[in-house]
Write a protein that holds these residues in place. Sequence first.
Motif, mmCIF file in Angstrom:
data_model
loop_
_atom_site.group_PDB
_atom_site.id
_atom_site.type_symbol
_atom_site.label_atom_id
_atom_site.label_comp_id
_atom_site.label_asym_id
_atom_site.label_seq_id
_atom_site.Cartn_x
_atom_site.Cartn_y
_atom_site.Cartn_z
ATOM 1 N N GLN A 1 1.050 -1.200 -0.105
ATOM 2 C CA GLN A 1 -0.017 -0.040 -0.210
ATOM 3 C C GLN A 1 0.746 1.240 -0.032
ATOM 4 N N ILE A 2 2.114 1.236 0.073
ATOM 5 C CA ILE A 2 2.977 2.366 0.201
ATOM 6 C C ILE A 2 3.320 2.697 -1.321
ATOM 7 N N GLU A 3 3.346 4.168 -1.399
ATOM 8 C CA GLU A 3 3.420 4.731 -2.695
ATOM 9 C C GLU A 3 4.875 5.094 -2.571
ATOM 10 N N VAL A 4 5.270 5.985 -1.581
ATOM 11 C CA VAL A 4 6.453 6.598 -1.546
ATOM 12 C C VAL A 4 6.976 6.665 -0.174
ATOM 13 N N VAL A 5 8.307 6.796 -0.022
ATOM 14 C CA VAL A 5 8.834 6.951 1.271
ATOM 15 C C VAL A 5 9.877 8.287 0.997
ATOM 16 N N GLU A 6 9.763 9.421 1.855
ATOM 17 C CA GLU A 6 10.344 10.449 1.758
ATOM 18 C C GLU A 6 11.209 10.718 3.129
ATOM 19 N N PHE A 7 12.250 11.616 2.835
ATOM 20 C CA PHE A 7 12.918 12.263 3.975
ATOM 21 C C PHE A 7 12.366 13.540 4.486
ATOM 22 N N VAL A 8 12.163 13.841 5.825
ATOM 23 C CA VAL A 8 11.451 14.789 6.078
ATOM 24 C C VAL A 8 12.418 15.459 7.474
ATOM 25 N N LYS A 9 12.324 16.759 7.706
ATOM 26 C CA LYS A 9 12.953 17.299 8.771
ATOM 27 C C LYS A 9 11.881 17.273 9.963
ATOM 28 N N THR A 10 12.181 16.626 11.319
ATOM 29 C CA THR A 10 11.504 17.047 12.525
ATOM 30 C C THR A 10 11.489 18.356 12.942
ATOM 31 N N MET A 11 10.361 18.957 13.113
ATOM 32 C CA MET A 11 9.876 20.096 13.573
ATOM 33 C C MET A 11 10.903 21.018 12.551
ATOM 34 N N LEU B 1 13.779 21.013 11.435
ATOM 35 C CA LEU B 1 15.075 21.371 11.677
ATOM 36 C C LEU B 1 16.026 20.224 11.390
ATOM 37 N N VAL B 2 15.621 19.124 12.167
ATOM 38 C CA VAL B 2 16.347 18.069 12.293
ATOM 39 C C VAL B 2 16.128 16.857 11.052
ATOM 40 N N SER B 3 17.397 16.554 10.718
ATOM 41 C CA SER B 3 17.178 15.752 9.488
ATOM 42 C C SER B 3 17.119 14.199 10.065
ATOM 43 N N ASN B 4 15.952 13.573 10.525
ATOM 44 C CA ASN B 4 15.675 12.381 10.992
ATOM 45 C C ASN B 4 14.476 11.627 10.994
ATOM 46 N N GLY B 5 13.906 12.349 10.044
ATOM 47 C CA GLY B 5 12.343 11.536 9.678
ATOM 48 C C GLY B 5 12.227 10.946 8.428
ATOM 49 N N ILE B 6 11.354 10.046 8.357
ATOM 50 C CA ILE B 6 10.733 9.689 7.279
ATOM 51 C C ILE B 6 9.275 9.836 6.947
ATOM 52 N N LEU B 7 8.867 9.956 5.868
ATOM 53 C CA LEU B 7 7.335 10.258 5.390
ATOM 54 C C LEU B 7 6.919 9.009 4.713
ATOM 55 N N ILE B 8 5.962 8.251 5.136
ATOM 56 C CA ILE B 8 5.336 7.049 4.251
ATOM 57 C C ILE B 8 4.127 7.589 3.739
ATOM 58 N N LYS B 9 3.994 7.555 2.522
ATOM 59 C CA LYS B 9 2.721 8.009 1.771
ATOM 60 C C LYS B 9 2.052 6.832 1.160
ATOM 61 N N ASN C 1 -3.605 5.618 -0.788
ATOM 62 C CA ASN C 1 -5.002 6.256 -0.294
ATOM 63 C C ASN C 1 -4.606 7.691 0.063
ATOM 64 N N SER C 2 -3.519 8.129 -0.113
ATOM 65 C CA SER C 2 -3.084 9.409 0.537
ATOM 66 C C SER C 2 -2.996 9.835 1.922
ATOM 67 N N GLN C 3 -2.779 8.597 2.494
ATOM 68 C CA GLN C 3 -2.694 8.798 4.151
ATOM 69 C C GLN C 3 -1.015 9.022 4.353
ATOM 70 N N GLU C 4 -0.659 9.669 5.239
ATOM 71 C CA GLU C 4 0.804 9.860 5.729
ATOM 72 C C GLU C 4 1.075 9.411 6.929
ATOM 73 N N GLU C 5 1.929 8.845 6.978
ATOM 74 C CA GLU C 5 2.562 8.448 8.334
ATOM 75 C C GLU C 5 3.949 8.997 8.590
ATOM 76 N N GLN C 6 4.377 9.608 9.724
ATOM 77 C CA GLN C 6 5.675 10.168 9.859
ATOM 78 C C GLN C 6 6.100 9.569 11.171
ATOM 79 N N PHE C 7 7.575 9.481 10.941
ATOM 80 C CA PHE C 7 8.398 8.598 11.953
ATOM 81 C C PHE C 7 9.794 9.204 12.084
ATOM 82 N N VAL C 8 10.036 9.307 13.341
ATOM 83 C CA VAL C 8 11.572 9.862 13.595
ATOM 84 C C VAL C 8 12.354 8.670 13.872
ATOM 85 N N VAL C 9 13.383 8.460 13.347
ATOM 86 C CA VAL C 9 14.064 7.277 13.299
ATOM 87 C C VAL C 9 15.471 7.559 13.059
ATOM 88 N N ASN C 10 16.483 6.568 13.620
ATOM 89 C CA ASN C 10 17.936 6.649 13.535
ATOM 90 C C ASN C 10 18.263 6.239 12.257
#
Length: 165
Positions: free
Chosen positions: A114-124, A126-134, A137-146
Amino acid sequence: MKIKYSILSGLIFAIIMFTYLAYTVKIDIAIIVSVFILVLSPILFYFKIFSKIDFSIKFQDIDKQLVIYHGMTNHFKDGIAVGGTLYLMSDRLIFQTNLINYIKRHEQIILLNQIEVVEFVKTMGLVSNGILIKNKNSQEEQFVVNKREVWKEHIEKYLVSDSRH
């Protein structure tokens, strides 16, 4: 279960305070304060923290043999970063909150097909430690990961292998 965790938390807190006070103050004070903490903190923990946790929510059991990659993660749920563990399996991502997370205790399952794309995002922003999973169905889930590059590489590897089948 709530009482057990309250007592265990109180004991751990008392040991930590005893150790700290024994080294910084006098042993007599450390004993008195630790006993006071040992008696009072389980009661406080029970009413302030553990009484709010919904232990009736059952997470699916994860067979560690089937885990491809995992790590401590924060998942953004209703605008709040909730701590837990993210597991990558061959067909899904599973996020489960930590045992005593009382703010937003939950499990999130994302099927890889069901995943269309995995993107990098910055937390707040500023911080380059996030991934965004789209998902599709156009739903998005964001995670802060090492090691977000490793996470993205692993997820995308299984997206590609899943699309071949």
